[in-house]
Write a protein that holds these residues in place. Structure first.
Motif, short mmCIF file in Angstrom:
data_model
loop_
_atom_site.label_atom_id
_atom_site.label_comp_id
_atom_site.label_asym_id
_atom_site.label_seq_id
_atom_site.Cartn_x
_atom_site.Cartn_y
_atom_site.Cartn_z
N LEU A 233 49.89 73.07 31.98
CA LEU A 233 50.98 74.04 31.79
C LEU A 233 52.31 73.46 32.27
CD1 LEU A 233 49.25 77.36 32.93
CD2 LEU A 233 50.18 76.89 30.66
N ASN A 237 55.84 72.48 30.00
CA ASN A 237 57.03 73.29 30.28
C ASN A 237 57.94 72.59 31.27
OD1 ASN A 237 56.48 76.20 29.01
ND2 ASN A 237 54.55 75.45 29.86
N GLU A 239 61.12 71.40 30.33
CA GLU A 239 62.51 71.77 30.05
C GLU A 239 62.84 73.15 30.59
OE1 GLU A 239 65.61 71.85 26.24
OE2 GLU A 239 63.58 71.04 26.04
N GLU A 240 61.88 74.06 30.55
CA GLU A 240 62.06 75.41 31.10
C GLU A 240 60.90 75.67 32.05
OE1 GLU A 240 62.55 78.30 28.05
OE2 GLU A 240 64.17 77.22 27.06
N LEU A 242 58.17 76.86 34.69
CA LEU A 242 57.59 78.15 35.04
C LEU A 242 57.59 78.32 36.56
CD1 LEU A 242 54.48 78.04 32.66
CD2 LEU A 242 56.65 79.22 32.25
N ARG A 278 58.95 66.55 36.54
CA ARG A 278 60.25 66.69 35.85
C ARG A 278 61.15 65.49 36.10
NH1 ARG A 278 61.98 71.83 38.66
NH2 ARG A 278 63.94 71.52 37.53
N GLY A 301 64.91 70.59 32.94
CA GLY A 301 64.88 71.89 33.58
C GLY A 301 65.80 72.07 34.76
#
Length: 334
Positions: A233, A237, A239-240, A242, A278, A301
């Motif tokens: 997960l 994700n 770039e955005e 969680l 990231r 992100g």
């Protein structure tokens, strides 16, 4: 011990593979491919394949690990070749491929010589316009770069791709798998490839459709499917990002349980691991693209370049701009 093949290739059918090495080439990819051919000769009990190291000129070529390798000859003096594989550099040398190399590869293509790329060798073939209409692959770290610069090319995330007369692999030991599959295409090649794999202690020959990356589940064992699910997960994700609470909810565990899993198996909190993912993505984009630091920050992100730069410097010991400048001072293929 190698047992005699039931049917040996006919004498006088020596096949010559050329390996074009460029500055900063990866030695593991080159060695994996060349050694596979050597083992095939041992398995066949006679010379069936010959490897020739080629370079832009006769000077030693410095690999990405600092080794200096002397080519057998320059491309200008290359013998007749049955196939040529480009052993690419790490990192990709954007915009620095020499015109003579490109022209030479294009000339080989006109002569219908099969061409391939090992690791980032696919990038040079694409730059020469020789992958248009073909399926190809490249190391998973460099896949976004290839996609960004050549959006019309069909790129996969597989270990290797054998599409007609184009052979590409993701690098590393995947070159062994690709070469074994190429061996198996030869007359009586299946038996020879199996024996070559046995000599190299390969417990199995991986197919081209297998993924490049070793999953976290494989590394940790099947006992931690929940942890693997959370990491998947995170990777999907970047770039955005969680929130930890969202990750826990989607994985049907509590935040406390999630934190215990990460501390026990990865020795860090979920937030720390996510941040490192990231930042690793940001570092790859910086070193393999030309996007401004602000765009890279957003792609990973971060709400601001300043936050990204501060976090990046803390993890890697220098600012994003400094690391990009230093990487570009690396000797390139002139």
């Amino acid at each position: 011990m190698v047992h005699p093949a039931s049917e040996k290739p006919q004498p006088g059918t020596l096949k010559t593979f050329g390996f074009l090495i460029v500055p900063n080439f990866t030695t593991i990819g080159l060695a994996s491919a060349v050694e596979t051919l050597r083992m095939a000769n041992l398995a066949a009990h006679q010379p069936v394949f010959r490897s020739v190291l080629l370079a832009a000129d006769d000077a030693p070529v410095v690999a990405s690990n600092g080794m200096r390798v002397l080519p057998d000859c320059s491309i200008a003096r290359a013998p007749a070749l049955d196939a040529v594989l480009v052993v690419g550099p790490n990192p990709i040398e954007r915009g620095r491929a020499t015109r003579p190399l490109v022209r030479w590869l294009q000339q080989l293509a006109r002569q219908r010589v099969p061409l391939g790329g090992i690791c980032t060798g696919s990038y040079l073939l694409a730059k020469a316009g020789l992958l248009d209409g073909y399926r190809c692959t490249i190391h998973w770290e460099d896949l976004p770069t290839l996609q960004a610069h050549f959006p019309a090319i069909i790129i996969s995330q597989q270990l290797f791709e054998l599409d007609r007369d184009r052979y590409t692999c993701s690098g590393g030991v995947a070159a062994i798998d690709m070469m074994l599959q190429l061996l198996a295409r030869e007359p009586q090649g299946v038996d020879m490839a199996a024996k070559a794999a046995e000599l190299m202690l390969c417990d199995r020959v991986r197919g081209e459709r297998e993924p490049q990356r070793v999953s976290l589940r494989t590394l940790l064992g099947s006992a931690q499917p929940r942890l693997s699910q959370v990491v998947a997960l995170m990777e999907a994700n970047l770039e955005e990002p969680l929130a930890v609470e969202e990750l826990a909810s989607l994985s049907q565990v509590t935040v406390r349980q999630l934190e215990r899993l990460f501390n026990k198996h990865l020795q860090r909190t979920p937030s720390q691991y996510y941040l490192q993912l990231r930042l690793a993505r940001g570092r790859h984009l910086l070193l393999n693209g030309d996007a401004p630091v602000g765009e890279v920050a957003l792609a990973c992100g971060f709400s601001s370049p300043a936050h990204f730069s501060k976090s990046f410097s803390r993890l890697f010991g220098e600012s994003p701009s400094a690391q990009r400048r230093r990487a570009r001072l690396t000797p390139a293929c002139e």
